[in-house]
Design an enzyme around this catalytic site. Structure first.
Site, PDB file in Angstrom:
ATOM      1  N   LYS A 212       5.274  13.291  -0.364  1.00  0.00           N
ATOM      2  CA  LYS A 212       5.905  11.752  -1.532  1.00  0.00           C
ATOM      3  C   LYS A 212       6.104  10.669  -0.834  1.00  0.00           C
ATOM      4  O   LYS A 212       5.878   9.639  -1.034  1.00  0.00           O
ATOM      5  CB  LYS A 212       7.009  12.346  -2.200  1.00  0.00           C
ATOM      6  CG  LYS A 212       7.455  11.486  -3.331  1.00  0.00           C
ATOM      7  CD  LYS A 212       7.250  10.364  -4.362  1.00  0.00           C
ATOM      8  CE  LYS A 212       7.821   9.662  -4.323  1.00  0.00           C
ATOM      9  NZ  LYS A 212       8.288   9.196  -5.586  1.00  0.00           N
ATOM     10  N   HIS A 250     -14.601  -7.308   4.283  1.00  0.00           N
ATOM     11  CA  HIS A 250     -15.284  -6.142   4.931  1.00  0.00           C
ATOM     12  C   HIS A 250     -15.383  -4.902   4.145  1.00  0.00           C
ATOM     13  O   HIS A 250     -13.911  -4.718   4.094  1.00  0.00           O
ATOM     14  CB  HIS A 250     -14.744  -6.348   6.348  1.00  0.00           C
ATOM     15  CG  HIS A 250     -14.861  -5.477   7.753  1.00  0.00           C
ATOM     16  ND1 HIS A 250     -14.414  -3.830   7.619  1.00  0.00           N
ATOM     17  CD2 HIS A 250     -15.093  -5.508   8.780  1.00  0.00           C
ATOM     18  CE1 HIS A 250     -15.443  -3.326   8.906  1.00  0.00           C
ATOM     19  NE2 HIS A 250     -16.018  -4.336   9.431  1.00  0.00           N
ATOM     20  N   ARG A 252     -14.405  -2.498   5.621  1.00  0.00           N
ATOM     21  CA  ARG A 252     -13.681  -1.289   5.659  1.00  0.00           C
ATOM     22  C   ARG A 252     -11.794  -2.159   6.025  1.00  0.00           C
ATOM     23  O   ARG A 252     -11.370  -1.669   6.361  1.00  0.00           O
ATOM     24  CB  ARG A 252     -13.200  -0.103   6.859  1.00  0.00           C
ATOM     25  CG  ARG A 252     -14.465   0.579   7.291  1.00  0.00           C
ATOM     26  CD  ARG A 252     -15.131   1.804   8.393  1.00  0.00           C
ATOM     27  NE  ARG A 252     -15.990   0.606   9.495  1.00  0.00           N
ATOM     28  CZ  ARG A 252     -16.983   0.339   8.735  1.00  0.00           C
ATOM     29  NH1 ARG A 252     -17.896   0.330   7.493  1.00  0.00           N
ATOM     30  NH2 ARG A 252     -17.874  -1.019   9.996  1.00  0.00           N
ATOM     31  N   CYS A 266      11.788   2.594  -4.963  1.00  0.00           N
ATOM     32  CA  CYS A 266      11.459   3.784  -3.883  1.00  0.00           C
ATOM     33  C   CYS A 266      10.544   3.230  -3.353  1.00  0.00           C
ATOM     34  O   CYS A 266      10.692   3.834  -1.596  1.00  0.00           O
ATOM     35  CB  CYS A 266       9.854   4.273  -5.263  1.00  0.00           C
ATOM     36  SG  CYS A 266      10.542   5.093  -6.773  1.00  0.00           S
ATOM     37  N   PHE A 330      11.424  -6.836 -10.184  1.00  0.00           N
ATOM     38  CA  PHE A 330      11.326  -6.825  -8.477  1.00  0.00           C
ATOM     39  C   PHE A 330       9.320  -6.517  -8.399  1.00  0.00           C
ATOM     40  O   PHE A 330       8.843  -6.165  -7.844  1.00  0.00           O
ATOM     41  CB  PHE A 330      11.184  -5.370  -7.983  1.00  0.00           C
ATOM     42  CG  PHE A 330      10.892  -3.991  -8.837  1.00  0.00           C
ATOM     43  CD1 PHE A 330      10.014  -3.308  -8.060  1.00  0.00           C
ATOM     44  CD2 PHE A 330      11.374  -3.243  -9.909  1.00  0.00           C
ATOM     45  CE1 PHE A 330       9.150  -2.548  -8.263  1.00  0.00           C
ATOM     46  CE2 PHE A 330      10.769  -1.722 -10.848  1.00  0.00           C
ATOM     47  CZ  PHE A 330       9.628  -1.356  -9.886  1.00  0.00           C
TER      48      PHE A 330
HETATM   49  N1  SAJ Z   1       4.294  -5.511  -3.422  1.00  0.00           N
HETATM   50  C1  SAJ Z   1       3.605  -6.617  -3.204  1.00  0.00           C
HETATM   51  N2  SAJ Z   1       1.956  -6.493  -2.387  1.00  0.00           N
HETATM   52  C2  SAJ Z   1       1.560  -5.981  -3.297  1.00  0.00           C
HETATM   53  C3  SAJ Z   1       1.555  -4.343  -3.461  1.00  0.00           C
HETATM   54  C4  SAJ Z   1       3.032  -4.441  -4.240  1.00  0.00           C
HETATM   55  O1  SAJ Z   1       4.798  -7.150  -2.113  1.00  0.00           O
HETATM   56  O2  SAJ Z   1       0.525  -5.636  -2.863  1.00  0.00           O
HETATM   57  C5  SAJ Z   1       5.177  -4.969  -3.730  1.00  0.00           C
HETATM   58  C6  SAJ Z   1       5.976  -5.067  -5.419  1.00  0.00           C
HETATM   59  O3  SAJ Z   1       5.798  -6.742  -5.507  1.00  0.00           O
HETATM   60  C7  SAJ Z   1       7.001  -4.279  -5.407  1.00  0.00           C
HETATM   61  C8  SAJ Z   1       6.965  -3.571  -4.577  1.00  0.00           C
HETATM   62  O4  SAJ Z   1       6.036  -3.792  -3.786  1.00  0.00           O
HETATM   63  O5  SAJ Z   1       8.554  -5.232  -4.721  1.00  0.00           O
HETATM   64  C9  SAJ Z   1       6.880  -1.997  -5.369  1.00  0.00           C
HETATM   65  O6  SAJ Z   1       6.225  -2.187  -6.465  1.00  0.00           O
HETATM   66  P1  SAJ Z   1       4.949  -1.036  -5.937  1.00  0.00           P
HETATM   67  O7  SAJ Z   1       4.294  -1.517  -6.986  1.00  0.00           O
HETATM   68  O8  SAJ Z   1       4.097  -0.943  -5.309  1.00  0.00           O
HETATM   69  O9  SAJ Z   1       5.114   0.380  -6.482  1.00  0.00           O
HETATM   70  P2  SAJ Z   1       6.095   1.476  -7.093  1.00  0.00           P
HETATM   71  O10 SAJ Z   1       7.676   0.711  -7.032  1.00  0.00           O
HETATM   72  O11 SAJ Z   1       6.495   0.676  -8.701  1.00  0.00           O
HETATM   73  O12 SAJ Z   1       6.440   2.006  -7.238  1.00  0.00           O
HETATM   74  C10 SAJ Z   1       5.990   3.137  -6.192  1.00  0.00           C
HETATM   75  C11 SAJ Z   1       3.976   3.738  -6.591  1.00  0.00           C
HETATM   76  N3  SAJ Z   1       4.087   3.862  -4.907  1.00  0.00           N
HETATM   77  C12 SAJ Z   1       2.448   3.949  -4.863  1.00  0.00           C
HETATM   78  O13 SAJ Z   1       2.118   3.544  -5.238  1.00  0.00           O
HETATM   79  C13 SAJ Z   1       2.156   5.310  -3.418  1.00  0.00           C
HETATM   80  C14 SAJ Z   1       4.266   5.139  -7.660  1.00  0.00           C
HETATM   81  O14 SAJ Z   1       3.139   5.692  -7.327  1.00  0.00           O
HETATM   82  C15 SAJ Z   1       5.597   5.958  -7.451  1.00  0.00           C
HETATM   83  O15 SAJ Z   1       6.109   6.855  -7.653  1.00  0.00           O
HETATM   84  C16 SAJ Z   1       7.221   5.264  -6.943  1.00  0.00           C
HETATM   85  O16 SAJ Z   1       6.761   4.146  -6.396  1.00  0.00           O
HETATM   86  C17 SAJ Z   1       7.773   6.552  -7.417  1.00  0.00           C
HETATM   87  O17 SAJ Z   1       8.776   6.621  -8.048  1.00  0.00           O
HETATM   88  O18 SAJ Z   1       8.192   6.062  -5.626  1.00  0.00           O
END
Ligand code: SAJ
Length: 420
Positions: A212, A250, A252, A266, A330
């Site tokens: 996790k 690209h 990859r 999280c 957020f």
């Molecule tokens: N963000 C960016 N750029 C991106 C993607 C996200 O700046 O390309 C930012 C978002 O705006 C936000 C933050 O990251 O501020 C987090 O957003 P998120 O959508 O990536 O994730 P969370 O916090 O809503 O949920 C995450 C998820 N984890 C992963 O995708 C690995 C979710 O599956 C987990 O269950 C959750 O954390 C958790 O509860 O841990």
């Protein structure tokens, strides 16, 4: 079925949807939460959090008598612990809520019960919880003492659902099951298979805990890469979004998107658990956190520069310049302001700015107290008409629908690359 009654301890963003999922499969579910308001709300068939489709499932489950909420645990065949694990001090994991949950279920634990920890936890937390339970119930045997023959089975099974899509991902995603013994894992799989369409993949509890943390750290490191690129590109007059879309052609390369910083409870928290555990080795993970945490300050400096530019161009007074911030949550299309970089940027700008600060956030009805004193919640149209300097902080779909022609202002700080 060996699980007639299932108890979910902690009825928040994860616990309540999980309780509702079991109840929708006609299990008797007892939800436990220390928050009386949450308990009363759920027992009326309503919900105290915002998550698409959760309201109907909870309503039906309560009306049909499959889900009820209480403030103190009762005897059940399985306990699922979904309480917060924040950090304390210098980003050290704080297990006090897990400990409190273990202490609350210990008196009602009966031989044959399964206890599953779902909260995001540092490596070793499940064994620690088993230790607390064993101390409180010397009359029962636990996996660390009796292995496969233990009276109580214990497993770690992290939640991995994306806020906003919880009711889909809860059912469809695969689950990592980390039993303290093989029997513990088998029983945990049996429990989740009540509603799960994804696969249960079995491993050790320590690996499941680390899994996790790894998933969220992977995302944090990748977002940090995008955020770092955005700084480098700004310095060199390159559009970072165009650059990323070109590089991603690209086969990859798959770079994530830069933004105002990383928020939520999280991704901005969990990587610190790895850093706290192995500070000597977790160098990249720590740096990624620092890169993402420093992004809001960089955005604020850009806005200050735009305001200064606007002032010198218009030969105006600082108090005549109107600033508009677009988005507080957020991430896009939700109302969750917790740990939001957009929110902290808007707060700091509103305090600093001498003129009017307008806020547009289509997902809320009133501003939180910290912003209400220094800014005004307005509609998108009003902000576009009245503001001199525009600050785009969240890519809500309402903002993405704005076309270039609708933006007349030359001073735009766009942290998501949708307007400029
Ligand atoms: N963000 C960016 N750029 C991106 C993607 C996200 O700046 O390309 C930012 C978002 O705006 C936000 C933050 O990251 O501020 C987090 O957003 P998120 O959508 O990536 O994730 P969370 O916090 O809503 O949920 C995450 C998820 N984890 C992963 O995708 C690995 C979710 O599956 C987990 O269950 C959750 O954390 C958790 O509860 O841990």
């Amino acid at each position: 079925m060996s699980f007639t009654t299932i108890s979910v301890v902690g009825l928040g963003y994860i616990g309540l949807p999980t309780a509702a999922a079991f109840a929708s499969r006609q299990c008797q579910v007892i939800g436990v939460d220390v928050n009386q308001h949450a308990v009363d709300t759920i027992n009326r068939g309503e919900i105290h959090i915002v998550e698409p489709d959760l309201d109907n499932v909870v309503k039906t489950a309560v009306e049909n008598g499959y889900l009820r909420a209480v403030t103190r645990p009762l005897t059940a065949d399985a306990y699922l612990i979904a309480v917060p694990t924040p950090f304390k001090g210098d980003h050290e994991p704080d297990l006090r809520y897990v400990k409190a949950a273990a202490e609350s279920i210990a008196p009602v634990l009966k031989k044959g019960a399964l206890v599953v920890l779902e909260s995001t936890s540092p490596v070793g937390a499940t064994e620690q919880m088993a230790g607390w339970l064993a101390e409180l119930r010397p009359d029962l045997s636990f996996p660390q003492q009796a292995g496969e023959q233990a009276d109580i089975n214990i497993a770690y099974c992290p939640e991995r659902v994306l806020p906003g899509q919880v009711m889909i991902e809860l059912i469809k995603n695969d689950r990592v099951i980390g039993g303290m013994t093989a029997v513990c894992s088998t029983r945990a799989c049996e429990l989740y298979n009540i509603f799960l369409e994804g696969e249960c993949v079995v491993t050790h509890s320590r690996t499941a805990e680390m899994c996790k943390l790894t998933e969220n750290s992977f995302r944090d490191v990748n977002i940090a890469f995008a955020n770092e690129l955005s700084l480098i590109c700004a310095e060199n007059g390159i559009n970072v979004w165009e650059l990323i879309s070109l590089a991603n052609r690209h086969p990859r390369v798959n770079i994530l998107q830069p933004g105002p910083g990383v928020g939520g409870h999280c991704i901005a928290v969990d990587p610190w658990f790895i850093v706290a555990q192995s500070p000597q080795y977790a160098r990249l993970i720590r740096t990624a956190r620092e890169v993402n945490d420093s992004k809001p300050l960089w955005v604020i400096e850009r806005v200050k520069a735009a305001v200064a530019d606007c002032l010198s161009d218009t030969e105006g007074r600082a108090s005549d310049v109107t600033l508009a911030c677009f988005g507080l949550s957020f991430k896009p299309n939700i109302d969750d302001l917790r740990e939001s970089p957009a929110m902290s940027i808007a707060e700091k700008l509103a305090c600093w700015h001498k003129g009017k600060t307008l806020i547009v956030e289509p997902n809320i009805d009133s501003l939180p107290g910290s912003l209400a004193a220094h800014s005004e919640l307005v509609s998108l149209d009003v902000a576009l008409q009245q503001a001199d300097v525009l600050v785009l902080l969240v890519d809500h779909h309402e903002f993405k629908a704005i076309t270039g022609e609708q933006i007349k202002q030359p001073w735009v700080v766009d942290t998501k690359g949708i307007w400029r």
